[in-house]
Design a protein around this motif. Structure first.
Motif, PDB file in Angstrom:
ATOM      1  N   GLU A 193      41.954  -6.180  -2.079  1.00  0.00           N
ATOM      2  CA  GLU A 193      42.176  -7.420  -1.402  1.00  0.00           C
ATOM      3  C   GLU A 193      42.209  -6.765  -0.359  1.00  0.00           C
ATOM      4  O   GLU A 193      41.604  -7.349   0.214  1.00  0.00           O
ATOM      5  N   ALA A 223      37.951  -9.211   3.008  1.00  0.00           N
ATOM      6  CA  ALA A 223      37.369 -10.588   3.846  1.00  0.00           C
ATOM      7  C   ALA A 223      36.499 -10.340   4.121  1.00  0.00           C
ATOM      8  O   ALA A 223      35.323 -11.518   4.127  1.00  0.00           O
ATOM      9  N   ARG A 275      32.983 -13.351   3.875  1.00  0.00           N
ATOM     10  CA  ARG A 275      31.437 -13.662   4.518  1.00  0.00           C
ATOM     11  C   ARG A 275      29.940 -12.912   4.075  1.00  0.00           C
ATOM     12  O   ARG A 275      29.381 -13.193   4.720  1.00  0.00           O
ATOM     13  N   ARG A 305      36.495 -13.494  -4.345  1.00  0.00           N
ATOM     14  CA  ARG A 305      36.986 -14.095  -2.896  1.00  0.00           C
ATOM     15  C   ARG A 305      35.177 -14.284  -1.878  1.00  0.00           C
ATOM     16  O   ARG A 305      34.967 -14.667  -0.720  1.00  0.00           O
TER      17      ARG A 305
END
Length: 245
Positions: A30, A35, A39, A61
């Motif tokens: 994580e 992140a 994207r 994610r």
């Protein structure tokens, strides 16, 4: 009671890996990759997917296809068990490649590639093949994130600490991890133990070679494959990008 030692691509460790390492590995995934996965707009390639802990984070994610490359049959067996428990929507986005990075045949399928606990665990020739496979798998502008190998050998054996104990019924599962310099290589030794009522009922050992390399040497290898080192989004990682031009 005999201690079992094998060196057949995680044949021993696959039994213990998730039990002793899943939660810290998931939290680390994580921190490192969540992140960047969020994207991603084209796809994600994971080199060395292991038991699928990072794979699960990447799928959770992101909303793009994920390619998980894992050559070790023992680890891939656990990975596929984890895949079976995924929802159908996440399974639909996942492709598992049962071979080496250079054999996956991935060509410009991703704008993100990740390699957790991989770069230091392959010999230099295979490491150079990994750079080439990553450069091929990434679309122009795509990013590779990975944790670096140790830059040098320690002077002597070092105890890195313990894993567990984790209770399963009447038994406690635990491990000790040591790294040992060995004829120019670094050997990671995992000593697993199962205890019941304070008595050891089973022991097993598996060791893995690692190849130390300094960041400058890694950057030169990556550059030869068409990747350029760039600042990484996390202090524990290195990053390389396929140039957009």
């Amino acid at each position: 009671m005999n201690t079992v030692e094998e060196n057949a691509d995680y044949a021993v460790s696959a039994e213990f890996y998730d039990l002793l390492q899943a939660e810290p590995d998931r939290r680390r995934a994580e921190r490192w990759f969540a992140a960047a996965a969020g994207r991603a707009r084209t796809g994600i390639v994971e080199f060395g997917a292991g038991t699928g802990l990072v794979t699960g984070v990447l799928l959770a994610r992101s909303a793009v296809p994920v390619h998980a490359v894992e050559p070790a049959p023992a680890m891939r067996t656990v990975l596929m068990s984890r895949v079976a428990a995924l929802g159908a929507d996440r399974r639909a986005r996942l492709t598992v490649h049962p071979g080496r990075a250079e054999d996956a045949g991935l060509d410009a399928v991703a704008d993100l590639a990740v390699a957790a606990n991989v770069v230091g665990c392959v010999e230099p020739a295979a490491r150079r093949a990994l750079w080439r496979a990553a450069a091929r798998a990434l679309a122009p502008g795509g990013l590779l994130l990975f944790d670096p190998p140790p830059p040098a050998l320690p002077d002597a054996a070092e105890r890195l600490g313990g894993l567990g104990p984790v209770r399963v019924g009447p038994d406690d599962y635990l491990a000790e991890v040591t790294r040992v310099p060995d004829r120019g290589l670094l050997r990671m030794v995992f000593d697993y133990r199962v205890e019941r009522a304070g008595q050891t009922v089973r022991e097993a050992r598996e060791s893995f070679p690692m190849w130390p390399a300094r960041p400058a040497a890694l950057a030169a290898e990556a550059a030869a494959a068409g990747l350029e080192f760039v600042p990484a989004p996390h202090p524990d990682l290195l990053a390389a990008r396929r140039p957009a031009g």
